[in-house]
Design a protein around this motif. Sequence first.
Motif, PDB file in Angstrom:
ATOM      1  N   LEU A 120      18.139  45.397 -18.059  1.00 19.35           N
ATOM      2  CA  LEU A 120      16.708  45.166 -17.835  1.00 19.35           C
ATOM      3  C   LEU A 120      16.475  43.913 -17.002  1.00 19.35           C
ATOM      4  CD1 LEU A 120      15.299  46.021 -21.393  1.00 19.35           C
ATOM      5  CD2 LEU A 120      15.345  47.470 -19.358  1.00 19.35           C
ATOM      6  N   VAL A 121      17.224  42.860 -17.301  1.00 20.99           N
ATOM      7  CA  VAL A 121      17.055  41.612 -16.552  1.00 20.99           C
ATOM      8  C   VAL A 121      17.467  41.793 -15.103  1.00 20.99           C
ATOM      9  CG1 VAL A 121      17.895  39.241 -16.333  1.00 20.99           C
ATOM     10  CG2 VAL A 121      17.275  40.141 -18.576  1.00 20.99           C
ATOM     11  N   CYS A 122      18.561  42.508 -14.874  1.00 19.14           N
ATOM     12  CA  CYS A 122      19.037  42.715 -13.508  1.00 19.14           C
ATOM     13  C   CYS A 122      18.035  43.527 -12.685  1.00 19.14           C
ATOM     14  CB  CYS A 122      20.395  43.420 -13.545  1.00 19.14           C
ATOM     15  SG  CYS A 122      21.161  43.661 -11.932  1.00 19.14           S
ATOM     16  N   ALA A 123      17.387  44.506 -13.317  1.00 17.66           N
ATOM     17  CA  ALA A 123      16.443  45.353 -12.582  1.00 17.66           C
ATOM     18  C   ALA A 123      15.041  44.776 -12.519  1.00 17.66           C
ATOM     19  CB  ALA A 123      16.389  46.741 -13.225  1.00 17.66           C
ATOM     20  N   ALA A 124      14.725  43.797 -13.350  1.00 12.78           N
ATOM     21  CA  ALA A 124      13.360  43.266 -13.410  1.00 12.78           C
ATOM     22  C   ALA A 124      13.038  42.448 -12.160  1.00 12.78           C
ATOM     23  CB  ALA A 124      13.192  42.400 -14.651  1.00 12.78           C
TER      24      ALA A 124
ATOM     25  N   HIS B 218      11.105  20.980  -5.126  1.00 15.10           N
ATOM     26  CA  HIS B 218      10.996  19.529  -4.911  1.00 15.10           C
ATOM     27  C   HIS B 218      11.343  19.125  -3.477  1.00 15.10           C
ATOM     28  CE1 HIS B 218      10.341  18.654  -9.167  1.00 15.10           C
ATOM     29  NE2 HIS B 218      11.341  19.471  -9.455  1.00 15.10           N
ATOM     30  N   ASP B 219      11.615  20.082  -2.617  1.00 17.59           N
ATOM     31  CA  ASP B 219      11.926  19.785  -1.224  1.00 17.59           C
ATOM     32  C   ASP B 219      10.631  19.661  -0.430  1.00 17.59           C
ATOM     33  OD1 ASP B 219      12.986  19.443   1.268  1.00 17.59           O
ATOM     34  OD2 ASP B 219      14.171  21.305   1.268  1.00 17.59           O
ATOM     35  N   PRO B 220      10.337  18.501   0.142  1.00 22.48           N
ATOM     36  CA  PRO B 220       9.081  18.363   0.898  1.00 22.48           C
ATOM     37  C   PRO B 220       9.060  19.168   2.194  1.00 22.48           C
ATOM     38  CG  PRO B 220      10.415  16.380   1.105  1.00 22.48           C
ATOM     39  CD  PRO B 220      11.095  17.239   0.097  1.00 22.48           C
ATOM     40  N   ASN B 221      10.217  19.586   2.678  1.00 24.34           N
ATOM     41  CA  ASN B 221      10.261  20.359   3.921  1.00 24.34           C
ATOM     42  C   ASN B 221       9.908  21.834   3.726  1.00 24.34           C
ATOM     43  OD1 ASN B 221      11.136  18.069   5.392  1.00 24.34           O
ATOM     44  ND2 ASN B 221      13.260  18.431   4.732  1.00 24.34           N
ATOM     45  N   VAL B 222       9.858  22.280   2.474  1.00 18.33           N
ATOM     46  CA  VAL B 222       9.497  23.665   2.179  1.00 18.33           C
ATOM     47  C   VAL B 222       7.988  23.753   2.041  1.00 18.33           C
ATOM     48  CG1 VAL B 222       9.765  25.587   0.573  1.00 18.33           C
ATOM     49  CG2 VAL B 222      11.698  24.081   1.055  1.00 18.33           C
ATOM     50  N   ALA B 223       7.383  24.666   2.771  1.00 17.39           N
ATOM     51  CA  ALA B 223       5.926  24.820   2.725  1.00 17.39           C
ATOM     52  C   ALA B 223       5.472  25.245   1.339  1.00 17.39           C
ATOM     53  CB  ALA B 223       5.469  25.830   3.772  1.00 17.39           C
ATOM     54  N   ALA B 224       4.263  24.859   0.986  1.00 14.43           N
ATOM     55  CA  ALA B 224       3.727  25.164  -0.344  1.00 14.43           C
ATOM     56  C   ALA B 224       3.673  26.663  -0.637  1.00 14.43           C
ATOM     57  CB  ALA B 224       2.346  24.525  -0.495  1.00 14.43           C
ATOM     58  N   PRO B 225       3.273  27.518   0.305  1.00 12.68           N
ATOM     59  CA  PRO B 225       3.246  28.961  -0.008  1.00 12.68           C
ATOM     60  C   PRO B 225       4.624  29.559  -0.266  1.00 12.68           C
ATOM     61  CG  PRO B 225       1.844  28.486   1.883  1.00 12.68           C
ATOM     62  CD  PRO B 225       2.647  27.250   1.620  1.00 12.68           C
ATOM     63  N   LEU B 226       5.693  28.874   0.141  1.00 12.27           N
ATOM     64  CA  LEU B 226       7.045  29.392  -0.039  1.00 12.27           C
ATOM     65  C   LEU B 226       7.720  28.870  -1.304  1.00 12.27           C
ATOM     66  CD1 LEU B 226       8.385  29.175   3.621  1.00 12.27           C
ATOM     67  CD2 LEU B 226       7.353  31.132   2.458  1.00 12.27           C
ATOM     68  N   LYS B 227       7.072  27.959  -1.998  1.00 11.76           N
ATOM     69  CA  LYS B 227       7.652  27.422  -3.225  1.00 11.76           C
ATOM     70  C   LYS B 227       7.535  28.447  -4.350  1.00 11.76           C
ATOM     71  CE  LYS B 227       6.700  22.560  -2.121  1.00 11.76           C
ATOM     72  NZ  LYS B 227       8.111  22.133  -2.024  1.00 11.76           N
ATOM     73  N   ARG B 228       8.534  28.461  -5.209  1.00 10.22           N
ATOM     74  CA  ARG B 228       8.566  29.399  -6.326  1.00 10.22           C
ATOM     75  C   ARG B 228       8.837  28.642  -7.626  1.00 10.22           C
ATOM     76  NH1 ARG B 228       6.531  31.755  -2.862  1.00 10.22           N
ATOM     77  NH2 ARG B 228       7.161  33.719  -1.855  1.00 10.22           N
ATOM     78  N   GLU B 229       8.528  29.317  -8.733  1.00  4.18           N
ATOM     79  CA  GLU B 229       8.813  28.785 -10.053  1.00  4.18           C
ATOM     80  C   GLU B 229       9.749  29.733 -10.797  1.00  4.18           C
ATOM     81  OE1 GLU B 229       5.213  28.073 -12.120  1.00  4.18           O
ATOM     82  OE2 GLU B 229       4.595  26.371 -10.866  1.00  4.18           O
ATOM     83  N   LEU B 230      10.287  29.234 -11.911  1.00  4.69           N
ATOM     84  CA  LEU B 230      11.221  30.040 -12.696  1.00  4.69           C
ATOM     85  C   LEU B 230      10.490  31.206 -13.343  1.00  4.69           C
ATOM     86  CD1 LEU B 230      13.259  27.212 -14.479  1.00  4.69           C
ATOM     87  CD2 LEU B 230      13.791  28.369 -12.343  1.00  4.69           C
ATOM     88  N   GLY B 231      11.027  32.402 -13.150  1.00  4.34           N
ATOM     89  CA  GLY B 231      10.442  33.583 -13.767  1.00  4.34           C
ATOM     90  C   GLY B 231      10.979  33.823 -15.164  1.00  4.34           C
ATOM     91  N   SER B 232      10.305  34.696 -15.887  1.00  3.65           N
ATOM     92  CA  SER B 232      10.707  34.981 -17.267  1.00  3.65           C
ATOM     93  C   SER B 232      12.070  35.662 -17.343  1.00  3.65           C
ATOM     94  CB  SER B 232       9.651  35.871 -17.935  1.00  3.65           C
ATOM     95  OG  SER B 232       9.453  37.067 -17.196  1.00  3.65           O
ATOM     96  N   ALA B 233      12.476  36.369 -16.281  1.00  4.86           N
ATOM     97  CA  ALA B 233      13.770  37.047 -16.299  1.00  4.86           C
ATOM     98  C   ALA B 233      14.929  36.051 -16.364  1.00  4.86           C
ATOM     99  CB  ALA B 233      13.918  37.931 -15.058  1.00  4.86           C
ATOM    100  N   LEU B 234      14.747  34.858 -15.831  1.00 11.11           N
ATOM    101  CA  LEU B 234      15.813  33.859 -15.898  1.00 11.11           C
ATOM    102  C   LEU B 234      16.038  33.392 -17.333  1.00 11.11           C
ATOM    103  CD1 LEU B 234      15.040  31.692 -12.730  1.00 11.11           C
ATOM    104  CD2 LEU B 234      16.704  33.541 -12.996  1.00 11.11           C
ATOM    105  N   TYR B 235      14.946  33.188 -18.070  1.00 11.71           N
ATOM    106  CA  TYR B 235      15.100  32.782 -19.471  1.00 11.71           C
ATOM    107  C   TYR B 235      15.741  33.903 -20.287  1.00 11.71           C
ATOM    108  CZ  TYR B 235      11.872  29.108 -18.008  1.00 11.71           C
ATOM    109  OH  TYR B 235      11.285  28.057 -17.352  1.00 11.71           O
ATOM    110  N   LEU B 236      15.344  35.143 -20.017  1.00  7.61           N
ATOM    111  CA  LEU B 236      15.995  36.268 -20.685  1.00  7.61           C
ATOM    112  C   LEU B 236      17.458  36.376 -20.277  1.00  7.61           C
ATOM    113  CD1 LEU B 236      13.203  38.996 -20.386  1.00  7.61           C
ATOM    114  CD2 LEU B 236      13.842  37.670 -22.412  1.00  7.61           C
ATOM    115  N   GLY B 237      17.761  36.020 -19.032  1.00  4.89           N
ATOM    116  CA  GLY B 237      19.151  36.060 -18.578  1.00  4.89           C
ATOM    117  C   GLY B 237      20.029  35.084 -19.331  1.00  4.89           C
ATOM    118  N   TRP B 238      19.514  33.904 -19.624  1.00  3.63           N
ATOM    119  CA  TRP B 238      20.288  32.961 -20.445  1.00  3.63           C
ATOM    120  C   TRP B 238      20.496  33.500 -21.855  1.00  3.63           C
ATOM    121  CZ3 TRP B 238      16.719  29.282 -17.592  1.00  3.63           C
ATOM    122  CH2 TRP B 238      17.382  28.692 -16.511  1.00  3.63           C
TER     123      TRP B 238
END
Length: 217
Positions: free
Chosen positions: A23-27, A148-168
Amino acid sequence: MANTGLQVMGLVLGVAGWAFGILVCAAPWWRVSAFVGDELVVSQVLWEGLWMTCLSQWGRLQCKVYDSGLALSSSAQMCRALCVLSLLLCLLALPLCVTGLKCTRCLGDAHETKARLVRVGALLFVAAAFFFFLPVCWTAYVIIRDFHDPNVAAPLKRELGSALYLGWGVTVLILVGGALLYLGSTSPGAPAVPVFGKSAKGNPQSTAESKPEKVFV
């Protein structure tokens, strides 16, 4: 009974980790769009996974599979390969562990052979947990680095999704399951009473001890 209990518990945890790992791999919830800076549009939420991307807008969810896997970055391709490898190792470990369980009759009374099969399956589970842990941690590292990279534009920034926590959590399930299977197959001691009722074959010395000794005067 203690060995059988550990083996069954380890197998249940391994199967649960394998199922949740699929499920995590396909999510698609590995990466979620971040709203930082002066960005005011919060009605659209973009979710990205290993196989597809989803856009949530005004309560409607639209998902699309990636057009080409070769067009993805090398990091995404590596995460795909490691997740698939981990799931395949779990799939290979399952029949080995089921065949070698102490409570099954697949190989008769070959206890040492069955214990070896369980140990091999347990090691495969541990390797699967390691290979599943790598893409989850790498994806989390890339997300935090780009956030945290200032060279990355704001629309391209991402946050941790719930699948990563389930993956752990999946990694812990598979790892603990493999450890219990290994411990359950290496515990010393054999049962004094045969499990399947073959008392004649399990205790060959009983016939010799039951014969009365001849006494010569």
